[in-house]
Design a protein around this motif. Structure first.
Motif, PDB file in Angstrom:
ATOM      1  N   PHE A 142       0.844  -1.193   0.000  1.00  9.80           N
ATOM      2  CA  PHE A 142       0.000   0.000   0.000  1.00  9.80           C
ATOM      3  C   PHE A 142       0.878   1.241   0.000  1.00  9.80           C
ATOM      4  O   PHE A 142       2.073   1.172   0.286  1.00  9.80           O
ATOM      5  N   THR A 143       0.270   2.372  -0.340  1.00  9.92           N
ATOM      6  CA  THR A 143       0.992   3.639  -0.432  1.00  9.92           C
ATOM      7  C   THR A 143       0.462   4.606   0.614  1.00  9.92           C
ATOM      8  O   THR A 143      -0.740   4.686   0.844  1.00  9.92           O
ATOM      9  N   VAL A 144       1.384   5.328   1.242  1.00  7.90           N
ATOM     10  CA  VAL A 144       1.061   6.297   2.277  1.00  7.90           C
ATOM     11  C   VAL A 144       1.535   7.668   1.806  1.00  7.90           C
ATOM     12  O   VAL A 144       2.622   7.791   1.249  1.00  7.90           O
ATOM     13  N   ASP A 145       0.729   8.693   2.037  1.00  6.59           N
ATOM     14  CA  ASP A 145       1.089  10.055   1.624  1.00  6.59           C
ATOM     15  C   ASP A 145       1.971  10.747   2.661  1.00  6.59           C
ATOM     16  O   ASP A 145       1.681  11.844   3.124  1.00  6.59           O
ATOM     17  N   LYS A 146       3.049  10.081   3.025  1.00  2.00           N
ATOM     18  CA  LYS A 146       4.026  10.610   3.977  1.00  2.00           C
ATOM     19  C   LYS A 146       5.410  10.163   3.508  1.00  2.00           C
ATOM     20  O   LYS A 146       5.537   9.136   2.860  1.00  2.00           O
ATOM     21  N   PRO A 147       6.460  10.894   3.883  1.00  2.69           N
ATOM     22  CA  PRO A 147       7.815  10.438   3.553  1.00  2.69           C
ATOM     23  C   PRO A 147       8.155   9.141   4.297  1.00  2.69           C
ATOM     24  O   PRO A 147       7.554   8.835   5.336  1.00  2.69           O
TER      25      PRO A 147
ATOM     26  N   VAL B 136       8.807   9.354   8.194  1.00  2.07           N
ATOM     27  CA  VAL B 136       7.596   9.588   8.985  1.00  2.07           C
ATOM     28  C   VAL B 136       6.766   8.315   9.052  1.00  2.07           C
ATOM     29  O   VAL B 136       6.256   7.936  10.116  1.00  2.07           O
ATOM     30  N   THR B 137       6.643   7.626   7.928  1.00  2.00           N
ATOM     31  CA  THR B 137       5.893   6.362   7.878  1.00  2.00           C
ATOM     32  C   THR B 137       6.506   5.344   8.836  1.00  2.00           C
ATOM     33  O   THR B 137       5.810   4.712   9.623  1.00  2.00           O
ATOM     34  N   LEU B 138       7.808   5.206   8.787  1.00  2.00           N
ATOM     35  CA  LEU B 138       8.500   4.248   9.645  1.00  2.00           C
ATOM     36  C   LEU B 138       8.355   4.626  11.125  1.00  2.00           C
ATOM     37  O   LEU B 138       8.137   3.758  11.978  1.00  2.00           O
TER      38      LEU B 138
ATOM     39  N   LYS C 117       9.101  -3.722   3.562  1.00  2.00           N
ATOM     40  CA  LYS C 117      10.050  -3.037   2.685  1.00  2.00           C
ATOM     41  C   LYS C 117       9.478  -1.645   2.492  1.00  2.00           C
ATOM     42  O   LYS C 117       8.333  -1.490   2.048  1.00  2.00           O
ATOM     43  N   ILE C 118      10.277  -0.634   2.850  1.00  2.00           N
ATOM     44  CA  ILE C 118       9.835   0.753   2.815  1.00  2.00           C
ATOM     45  C   ILE C 118      10.609   1.483   1.717  1.00  2.00           C
ATOM     46  O   ILE C 118      11.833   1.565   1.769  1.00  2.00           O
ATOM     47  N   THR C 119       9.887   1.983   0.716  1.00  2.00           N
ATOM     48  CA  THR C 119      10.518   2.760  -0.359  1.00  2.00           C
ATOM     49  C   THR C 119       9.678   4.002  -0.619  1.00  2.00           C
ATOM     50  O   THR C 119       8.477   4.003  -0.385  1.00  2.00           O
ATOM     51  N   GLY C 120      10.305   5.050  -1.080  1.00  2.00           N
ATOM     52  CA  GLY C 120       9.541   6.243  -1.403  1.00  2.00           C
ATOM     53  C   GLY C 120      10.408   7.462  -1.558  1.00  2.00           C
ATOM     54  O   GLY C 120      11.632   7.389  -1.652  1.00  2.00           O
ATOM     55  N   ASP C 121       9.720   8.614  -1.563  1.00  2.00           N
ATOM     56  CA  ASP C 121      10.393   9.899  -1.697  1.00  2.00           C
ATOM     57  C   ASP C 121       9.799  10.869  -0.673  1.00  2.00           C
ATOM     58  O   ASP C 121       9.140  10.443   0.270  1.00  2.00           O
ATOM     59  N   ASP C 122       9.987  12.176  -0.878  1.00  2.00           N
ATOM     60  CA  ASP C 122       9.501  13.168   0.084  1.00  2.00           C
ATOM     61  C   ASP C 122       7.981  13.258   0.146  1.00  2.00           C
ATOM     62  O   ASP C 122       7.429  13.802   1.101  1.00  2.00           O
ATOM     63  N   ASP C 123       7.288  12.758  -0.880  1.00  2.00           N
ATOM     64  CA  ASP C 123       5.835  12.916  -0.939  1.00  2.00           C
ATOM     65  C   ASP C 123       5.046  11.666  -0.543  1.00  2.00           C
ATOM     66  O   ASP C 123       3.933  11.770  -0.046  1.00  2.00           O
ATOM     67  N   SER C 124       5.598  10.490  -0.801  1.00  2.00           N
ATOM     68  CA  SER C 124       4.852   9.270  -0.494  1.00  2.00           C
ATOM     69  C   SER C 124       5.788   8.093  -0.246  1.00  2.00           C
ATOM     70  O   SER C 124       6.957   8.128  -0.604  1.00  2.00           O
ATOM     71  N   THR C 125       5.199   7.063   0.364  1.00  2.00           N
ATOM     72  CA  THR C 125       5.946   5.864   0.713  1.00  2.00           C
ATOM     73  C   THR C 125       5.163   4.639   0.280  1.00  2.00           C
ATOM     74  O   THR C 125       3.949   4.569   0.494  1.00  2.00           O
TER      75      THR C 125
END
Length: 131
Positions: free
Chosen positions: A39-44, A47-49, A88-96
């Motif tokens: 799933f995708t989260v609208d946080k970096p 912050v998600t971790l 497994k956590i991947t993403g950028d400044d806008d989403s994860t």
């Protein structure tokens, strides 16, 4: 991203032995149940971790890449049934993007521990309102 079933069983057995003194029983009486999702989260990612760490207990494991994490999360009645979530956590400044393998022990009475563990994660991250 996936370990062997035996590795997940060993981790769950260790948690059950520490909490209930029943780790060896797990190996003989119940089976390992797994569920995978993403799933995708609208946080970096940081912050998600951090949000995930608020409701989980980390599991140290030496074979993990830098973007993967192992946590224990309690499910079931009084959170007594452990689920091991491999993230497994991947993403950028806008989403994860969070990839999850949830592993739990299921006996004769199916408690749906994997589903509950993932729902708890999603609720903590603001993706679900109520369990």
């Amino acid at each position: 991203m996936k370990f062997s079933d035996e590795t997940y069983k060993k981790l769950i057995s260790e948690i059950m032995a520490q909490q209930h003194g029943t780790g060896k029983v797990f190996n003989f009486l119940v089976k390992l149940d797994q569920f995978e999702t993403e799933f995708t989260v609208d946080k970096p990612p940081e912050v998600t971790l951090d949000k995930i760490r608020e409701i989980t207990v980390p599991i140290d494991h030496h074979d993990l890449p830098d973007d993967e994490y192992l946590f224990y999360i309690g499910t079931g009645i009084k959170d007594l049934n452990p689920a091991v979530v491999h993230l497994k956590i991947t993403g950028d400044d806008d989403s994860t993007t969070v990839s999850v393998i949830s592993s739990a022990a299921e006996g004769l009475i199916r408690q749906k521990s994997n589903k509950k563990a993932i729902e708890k994660l999603k609720m903590q991250l603001g993706l679900l309102d109520v369990l």
